[in-house]
Design a protein around this motif. Structure first.
Motif, short mmCIF file in Angstrom:
data_model
loop_
_atom_site.label_atom_id
_atom_site.label_comp_id
_atom_site.label_asym_id
_atom_site.label_seq_id
_atom_site.Cartn_x
_atom_site.Cartn_y
_atom_site.Cartn_z
N ASP A 10 0.76 -1.04 0.02
CA ASP A 10 -0.04 0.19 -0.02
C ASP A 10 0.70 1.36 0.04
O ASP A 10 0.34 2.38 -0.21
CB ASP A 10 -0.94 0.13 1.21
N THR A 15 -1.00 9.00 -3.61
CA THR A 15 -0.61 9.44 -2.46
C THR A 15 -2.13 9.51 -1.43
O THR A 15 -1.94 9.34 -0.40
CB THR A 15 -0.24 10.78 -2.59
N ALA A 16 -2.91 9.98 -1.97
CA ALA A 16 -4.21 9.85 -1.26
C ALA A 16 -4.76 8.60 -1.04
O ALA A 16 -5.46 8.46 0.06
CB ALA A 16 -5.39 10.65 -2.07
N ARG A 17 -4.19 7.53 -1.32
CA ARG A 17 -4.58 5.99 -0.92
C ARG A 17 -3.56 5.33 -0.41
O ARG A 17 -3.66 4.20 0.17
CB ARG A 17 -5.19 5.40 -2.27
N ARG A 19 -0.84 4.00 2.34
CA ARG A 19 -0.62 3.91 3.72
C ARG A 19 0.92 3.72 4.04
O ARG A 19 1.68 3.24 3.13
CB ARG A 19 -1.38 2.57 4.22
N GLY A 354 -1.17 5.02 8.75
CA GLY A 354 -1.69 6.18 8.62
C GLY A 354 -1.94 6.69 7.32
O GLY A 354 -1.75 5.82 6.14
N ARG A 355 -2.32 7.99 6.65
CA ARG A 355 -2.61 8.64 5.36
C ARG A 355 -1.69 9.73 5.11
O ARG A 355 -1.08 10.18 6.25
CB ARG A 355 -4.03 8.69 5.26
N SER A 357 -1.15 13.51 3.40
CA SER A 357 -1.89 14.49 2.49
C SER A 357 -1.19 15.06 0.96
O SER A 357 0.06 14.85 1.03
CB SER A 357 -1.77 15.87 3.40
#
Length: 382
Positions: A10, A15-17, A19, A354-355, A357
């Motif tokens: 992942d 970037t937005a998806r 982890r 985590g994610r 920005s």
């Protein structure tokens, strides 16, 4: 590359998806041991600074990822790194910083080595009073040297001995900061300090390379170098970080500041950059001073940050130098609670890496992707 490991896959998504690395990479001894080879051993890592052995004969023992090493400035004025063991029975040679006046003598059986690592004496090796033996070849039993290179005073080491030449591996950052390819001088005792952080070394890298946290963690700094004055820097596989367009020089009451480095381009009139060079060296450059931070991992849950400041002249003003060091120490200390807080957070089983920005976390994701690629390649090999 395509990473097949489920816990790494992942990280390479958009970037937005994407982890980040999972909790185990921050808290497990098994993962820490894997990273010693995958992230540190195969490339160039920071060990210390050459200024730690400023004079001929200076020797400093270091433990790097549990490996006993010796940093020494030889009689030829060259700085080298050796494994800090005698070739006879593996005894530690030097157990505290000191000046080597003659040879490096093993305290066990008195085998002796030159400061360039050559075996020069083997007392009684052939029996009482016989200091040589036909089957003991001094030319093949010198100290085990660790491949090293000095750039920006940092002593970089390649434990595996198989990395590309430093100039090739680091060509992007060397080119980017070509303006600063000139003499710089360590500020001395007042310009070095160490911070101990109860967190994994990777969290210190992640925090350093992004400016997203400035308004909340560094309100004083953000009052003049605002979030909107910063830009992201990303060089996949090598480094990432941030720059500012509004660097403000420190001045004393009479308006004096440090002397500038010579011949800098206009970019540096009010600009500065802060880069994490993977895996563990954090560098900063400004028109009038620079710094290097070397992260020394001490297990998965603790890191020592060794901070050094540099100037364009050998003897900058002492008062201003101390103020500059105190100012940077305050900034770096402000980061400790968030780095340690993230470490405690890695004990929460619900955290999935985590994610990120898409606008603000590019430098951090760049670091995660480098680590994932290195780990994936290492697992493929093993």
């Amino acid at each position: 590359m395509t990473v097949l490991d489920p816990d790494l896959a992942d990280i390479h998504k958009p970037t937005a998806r994407a982890r980040g690395l999972l909790n185990a990479h921050y808290i497990d001894t098994e993962k820490y041991d894997e990273e010693r080879d995958a992230l540190f051993g195969s490339g160039w890592a920071g060990l210390a600074v050459a200024s730690d052995v400023a004079d001929i004969g200076d020797a400093v023992p270091l433990t790097f990822l549990d490996i006993p090493l010796l940093l020494i400035r030889g009689r030829d004025d060259g700085v080298r790194v050796f494994q800090n063991i005698c070739r006879h029975r593996g005894m530690i040679l030097v157990d505290q910083p000191r000046k080597i006046e003659g040879a490096i003598r093993c305290p066990y059986h008195s085998w002796c080595y030159s400061t360039q690592g050559k075996l020069v004496a083997t007392p009684h090796v052939g029996g009482p009073g016989r200091n040589t033996h036909d089957e003991i070849d001094p030319d093949t039993l010198g100290l085990i040297e660790v491949r090293s290179h000095i750039w920006r005073d940092v002593v970089w080491i390649n434990l595996s001995g198989t990395a590309p030449a430093f100039e090739d591996a680091m060509s992007d950052i060397i080119t980017r900061w070509r303006d600063f390819d000139q003499p710089m001088y360590h500020g001395g005792a007042d310009s070095r300090f160490t911070l101990s952080v109860a967190a994994n070394w990777k969290l210190a890298v992640e925090n350093y390379c992004e400016s997203y946290h400035l308004p909340w963690v560094h309100p004083g700094l953000n009052s003049y170098s605002r979030l909107e004055d910063h830009y992201n820097i990303e060089q996949p596989g090598v480094f990432s970080g941030q720059g500012t367009l509004v660097y403000r020089q420190l001045k004393d009451e009479a308006g004096h500041s440090f002397e500038d480095f010579g011949g800098l381009g206009s970019k540096w009139d009010a600009g500065a950059e802060y880069l994490a060079i993977y895996p563990n060296v954090l560098l900063g450059v400004h028109r009038d001073h620079a710094f290097a931070i070397i992260l020394q991992p001490d297990g998965p849950n603790r890191t020592e940050e060794q901070v050094h400041l540099y100037y364009a002249t050998e003897t900058p003003d002492d008062t201003l130098r101390r103020r500059n060091a105190a100012q940077w120490k305050e900034v770096f200390e402000e980061d400790i609670f968030v780095v340690e807080g993230m470490q405690r957070g890695r004990r929460a089983p619900g955290f999935d890496g985590g994610r990120f920005s898409p606008a603000m976390d590019g430098p951090t994701l760049c670091f995660h992707q480098w680590a994932a690629a290195r780990l994936g390649a290492y697992r493929d090999r093993t």
